[in-house]
Every structure is written in structure tokens, then in C-alpha cells.
Design an enzyme around this catalytic site. Sequence first.
Site, mmCIF file in Angstrom:
data_model
loop_
_atom_site.group_PDB
_atom_site.id
_atom_site.type_symbol
_atom_site.label_atom_id
_atom_site.label_comp_id
_atom_site.label_asym_id
_atom_site.label_seq_id
_atom_site.Cartn_x
_atom_site.Cartn_y
_atom_site.Cartn_z
ATOM 1 N N GLU A 13 41.593 42.816 52.017
ATOM 2 C CA GLU A 13 40.248 42.270 51.770
ATOM 3 C C GLU A 13 40.383 41.345 50.573
ATOM 4 O O GLU A 13 40.466 41.814 49.438
ATOM 5 C CB GLU A 13 39.268 43.404 51.446
ATOM 6 C CG GLU A 13 39.071 44.417 52.561
ATOM 7 C CD GLU A 13 38.131 43.921 53.644
ATOM 8 O OE1 GLU A 13 37.632 42.786 53.546
ATOM 9 O OE2 GLU A 13 37.900 44.695 54.600
ATOM 10 N N CYS A 33 33.211 38.812 45.947
ATOM 11 C CA CYS A 33 33.996 38.084 46.955
ATOM 12 C C CYS A 33 33.068 37.380 47.930
ATOM 13 O O CYS A 33 33.350 36.288 48.396
ATOM 14 C CB CYS A 33 34.931 39.047 47.685
ATOM 15 S SG CYS A 33 34.083 40.468 48.354
HETATM 16 P P1 NAP Z 1 43.596 41.019 41.554
HETATM 17 O O1 NAP Z 1 44.052 40.471 40.259
HETATM 18 O O2 NAP Z 1 44.321 40.651 42.774
HETATM 19 O O3 NAP Z 1 43.581 42.612 41.389
HETATM 20 C C1 NAP Z 1 43.202 43.482 42.443
HETATM 21 C C2 NAP Z 1 44.073 44.710 42.401
HETATM 22 O O4 NAP Z 1 45.395 44.322 42.770
HETATM 23 C C3 NAP Z 1 44.191 45.340 41.007
HETATM 24 O O5 NAP Z 1 44.287 46.729 41.151
HETATM 25 C C4 NAP Z 1 45.484 44.767 40.488
HETATM 26 O O6 NAP Z 1 46.115 45.582 39.522
HETATM 27 C C5 NAP Z 1 46.315 44.721 41.753
HETATM 28 N N1 NAP Z 1 47.402 43.754 41.712
HETATM 29 C C6 NAP Z 1 47.525 42.634 40.972
HETATM 30 N N2 NAP Z 1 48.691 42.012 41.254
HETATM 31 C C7 NAP Z 1 49.316 42.755 42.191
HETATM 32 C C8 NAP Z 1 50.549 42.650 42.893
HETATM 33 N N3 NAP Z 1 51.394 41.633 42.676
HETATM 34 N N4 NAP Z 1 50.856 43.595 43.806
HETATM 35 C C9 NAP Z 1 50.020 44.614 44.033
HETATM 36 N N5 NAP Z 1 48.846 44.782 43.409
HETATM 37 C C10 NAP Z 1 48.486 43.861 42.501
HETATM 38 O O7 NAP Z 1 42.086 40.658 41.849
HETATM 39 P P2 NAP Z 1 40.863 40.850 40.899
HETATM 40 O O8 NAP Z 1 40.873 39.741 39.931
HETATM 41 O O9 NAP Z 1 40.804 42.233 40.360
HETATM 42 O O10 NAP Z 1 39.644 40.707 41.928
HETATM 43 C C11 NAP Z 1 39.108 39.492 42.217
HETATM 44 C C12 NAP Z 1 39.551 39.013 43.581
HETATM 45 O O11 NAP Z 1 39.308 40.023 44.538
HETATM 46 C C13 NAP Z 1 38.713 37.834 44.013
HETATM 47 O O12 NAP Z 1 39.532 36.892 44.672
HETATM 48 C C14 NAP Z 1 37.722 38.462 44.970
HETATM 49 O O13 NAP Z 1 37.162 37.546 45.873
HETATM 50 C C15 NAP Z 1 38.558 39.497 45.630
HETATM 51 N N6 NAP Z 1 37.728 40.533 46.237
HETATM 52 C C16 NAP Z 1 37.687 40.645 47.607
HETATM 53 C C17 NAP Z 1 36.865 41.584 48.207
HETATM 54 C C18 NAP Z 1 36.786 41.722 49.703
HETATM 55 O O14 NAP Z 1 36.278 42.721 50.162
HETATM 56 N N7 NAP Z 1 37.243 40.747 50.483
HETATM 57 C C19 NAP Z 1 36.094 42.443 47.407
HETATM 58 C C20 NAP Z 1 36.172 42.306 46.027
HETATM 59 C C21 NAP Z 1 36.996 41.359 45.453
HETATM 60 P P3 NAP Z 1 46.033 45.174 37.959
HETATM 61 O O15 NAP Z 1 44.630 45.332 37.564
HETATM 62 O O16 NAP Z 1 46.935 46.129 37.314
HETATM 63 O O17 NAP Z 1 46.500 43.735 37.863
#
Ligand code: NAP
Length: 460
Positions: free
Chosen positions: A228, A262
Site C-alpha cells: 500500500e 496517501c
Molecule cells: P516510509 O518512509 O516508506 O516508511 C514506512 C515504513 O517502512 C516505516 O515503518 C519505515 O521504517 C519502513 N521502511 C523504510 N525504509 C524501508 C526499507 N528500505 N525496507 C523496509 N521498510 C522500510 O513511508 P512514510 O514516510 O512513513 O509514509 C509516507 C508514505 O506512505 C507516503 O508515500 C504515503 O502516501 C504512503 N502511505 C500509503 C498508504 C496506503 O494505504 N496506500 C497509507 C499511508 C501512507 P522506519 O520508520 O524505520 O524508516
Amino acid sequence: MAIQTVNPYTNKVERTFDEMSEETIDLLLTQSAKAFTSWKETNYEVRAKILHKVASLMREKKEHLATLITLEMGKLIAQAEGEILLSAAIFDYYATNAKAFLTDKPLKPENGSAYIKSSPIGIILGVEPWNFPFYQVARFAAPNLMVGNTVLVNHASMVPQCALAIEELFDEAGAPNGIYTNLFISGKRASALVSDKRIKGVSLTGSEAAGASIAAEAGRYLKKSVLELGGSDAFIILEDADIDKTVEWAVVGRINNNGQSCVASKRFIAVEAIADEFIEKFKEKLSNLVVGDPMDSKTELGPMSSEEAAVTIIDQIRRSVDAGATILLGGTRADMPGAFVQPTILTDLKPEIPAYYEELFGPVASFYRVKDEETAIILANDSDFGLGCSIFTKDIKRGEKIANQIDAGMVFINHPTWTQADLPFGGTKGSGYGRELSELGIQEFVNKKLIRVSGLSDPL
Ligand code: NAP
């Protein structure tokens, strides 16, 4: 990334947690695998009782849990309370409906009899974002636990107190040890965990970079994944829309969760005939928002989730303006301490300008004026993302016809993209694959086992 609470209203570090060691992670995995052997045999009624209890504890502790959300990522307190109630509803929904969703499905083969049995598959790893710290976990954990899987949750590093609070709810609800486990590790270590033989599937909600990393590991080790990811939802305004109501929804769609959703409405596409009226009213409403303390019930726009998030979006604005975009409103940090960004509107956007294709994850709207409906559809689809889309028109048939031409996982007519337990949620293109919520959401990590009964003398 350090595992810590930093209040984005003040930018002060409130609490820091240690990352778990390899030994601890191994122990927790062993515990989760052991829990699976009995949880998979536990009947739906017992599982449901625990989930209903989690839901009622959430409602009971709503104010306290909401305060944790606001403290850690700056959500307005009333919206944080709404998130707790929505999360409780998701736990109740799966507790009530899972048995019916997963009941044996009889088949009609040419001879003999056969049916499909839905069986749990084991430990599922969930990697979750900070923007809806309870809701994201609810939509992952509730269906999987009702299937009979056990879950490990690696929450975003900036919401550790929310992560612990959810685990504590399970303990208090009397959940068997190991069915729900919080992991304090970085995202990178979560990717590496996918290779562990005890983990049978992984679900990630977050950015495309994190999704690609998890999906690559899942592919390498042949494990099922659900992603997602981000979105850049179009919000189409047709000439027959009720403009005043549409503007109200446009503001909610853009600034809910301080612009960090998102499925926020991010690209406002108005047909020529009503473009002037829409943008004038939209600009006026955004410029009058009360910006301030997210704990204050009068505040309408709080801080972004972190200083880093504020710096990132200001950089996107600057790069876009350098490439030719025009600022219609805002465009700078708000004049107060904390991770604040002014409500902003950008226009004159073209494909070579960063804000045209990049996700704007904050209170920044893109505005496009187009000549007609057909151009609006082309523009809405010209995105690497395909999460949600909104269409505003009084003519519902026309709205449905347009919805059919939109490349997105969810299209809402006369409403910003929204979510509830019984509606499927998910996207297409760069927004990921798979679905959460509704009946679809419970079918992702299930072994659809064929059971065939043949007569000993049946032909091959
Ligand atoms: P993010 O930086 O990708 O972090 C999301 C999760 O992934 C965190 O637990 C993060 O851990 C982990 N993570 C980061 N790098 C990783 C890697 N290389 N491998 C595995 N896990 C990793 O995203 P965010 O900034 O928290 O959230 C914002 C994004 O999420 C936006 O693009 C938003 O649109 C999207 N989003 C999508 C949905 C949906 O349902 N489609 C819902 C909500 C948000 P750490 O915190 O330790 O870095």
C-alpha cells in the site's frame, strides 16, 4: 533512523527507545512461530472475543491513545480520536465477519465433490507508516489474526509509544503470548527479516522506496507481499458541480491529517467554466485556516509530522518554482516553532516540473485548469500513482462513466477518497498491489486449499 518520539509541535525529543538486538528478534520470531501452532487451531469465536476486547479497550482509552498520536506525529486531537474509533470498528468488523468470509466454498466439479478451505499460512510481517499509527496496524493485524496467522509489526520509528500501546492492548485483552508482536527495528532490518524461513508473507504500507525494497526481498524468497504505497489523487471539478460544497470537501480532502494522507486530494483539476470560481473560494478557505497547536480543539491545521517532512516539502516547492511553477498561496514555513508549513497552492505545472509527478505529502495543493471533461481525465491518469480519485458533478451517471475511465484503485463521486472497515482499500500502478479492508482484505494471506473427494474407481 532513531526509534524515538519527537513532538513536531515543539521539535523536542520526548523519549528514545533501544533497537532490539538480533537475539531478541530471534526469540520473538520463535515465540510467534510457537504461538501459530495453537492459534491456527483456535476457533473463530475465541479469536473474535480477543479482537472485540481489543476494540472495546481502544474505545475505553480513546483520549489517552489519541494523545499519543498527536504527541508523536502532530495529528489534530479530534482527528486522532476519530482514528481510534475507526480502528476499533475495524477490529469489530473482522471479529464479526471473518468466519463467514472464510467459510468453506463448495465447488461443482464434473464428478465427485470438492471444496476450497481457507487455511492460515503462518507468521506475517507488517511494516507500517506513522501517518495513521493505529488505523494502519488495525487494517493489517485484525484480518490476519482472524485468519489464524500470527503477526509481527515493525512500526515506523517515529511512533514508538503508539506501537507499544497497541501491543499492550493485546496483552490486556488476554491475547496468547506471541500472536501480536511489536518489533523495534529500522526499516532496513525489516527488509532483511523477510528472508527468515519462519515468516510466510509481508505487508508494507509506506513509500515506493520502502515498498520496492520489501517486494524485492519477498520476490527473492518467494513470499507473498501486499504493498500500500503513495498516491497523488486527482480531484476533478466539473462545470455542474455544487461549487460551495465542492470547495468544502476540497479543503478537507487536502488538509485532513495535516495534508499527510496517501489518499489526500492532491491534484485539483477544474474545467474552464468553473475554474475561477473554484480557485478563488478554495484559496480563501485555505488562507483562513487556523494554524497551531494540534492539541487545541480550535486548530484546523497542525504541524507536519517531523522537521524532516517540513524541509522535504519546502524543497519540493522550491524545486518546482525554479522549474516554472507559480505559487498562488503560501509556499513557505509558517512563522512559529515546530514543523509548520503554510497552506500552499501551486499552479502552472507541467510534466517537467517536480510537483507534476511527485507526491506532495503535506498541505500543498496543485491546481490545474483544463478545457473539458476529456482533458481532465487524461490529466488525472497522467500520474505514476493510481490510488484514489474524486469526481464532483451533480450528474451521477456522468460521474460513474468518468470513474470507469480512471486508472485508480478507488474512485469517489462527490466526496474525497475515504475509508471504512467494509470498503476495500488499495491502488494500482505505483500505488502498490493487493487490498486491505472489507472481505478482500482478509483473503490476502490465506492458503486457498482445494480438498477433493474422489471415488476409488473414478477415472483420471
Ligand atoms: P516510509 O518512509 O516508506 O516508511 C514506512 C515504513 O517502512 C516505516 O515503518 C519505515 O521504517 C519502513 N521502511 C523504510 N525504509 C524501508 C526499507 N528500505 N525496507 C523496509 N521498510 C522500510 O513511508 P512514510 O514516510 O512513513 O509514509 C509516507 C508514505 O506512505 C507516503 O508515500 C504515503 O502516501 C504512503 N502511505 C500509503 C498508504 C496506503 O494505504 N496506500 C497509507 C499511508 C501512507 P522506519 O520508520 O524505520 O524508516
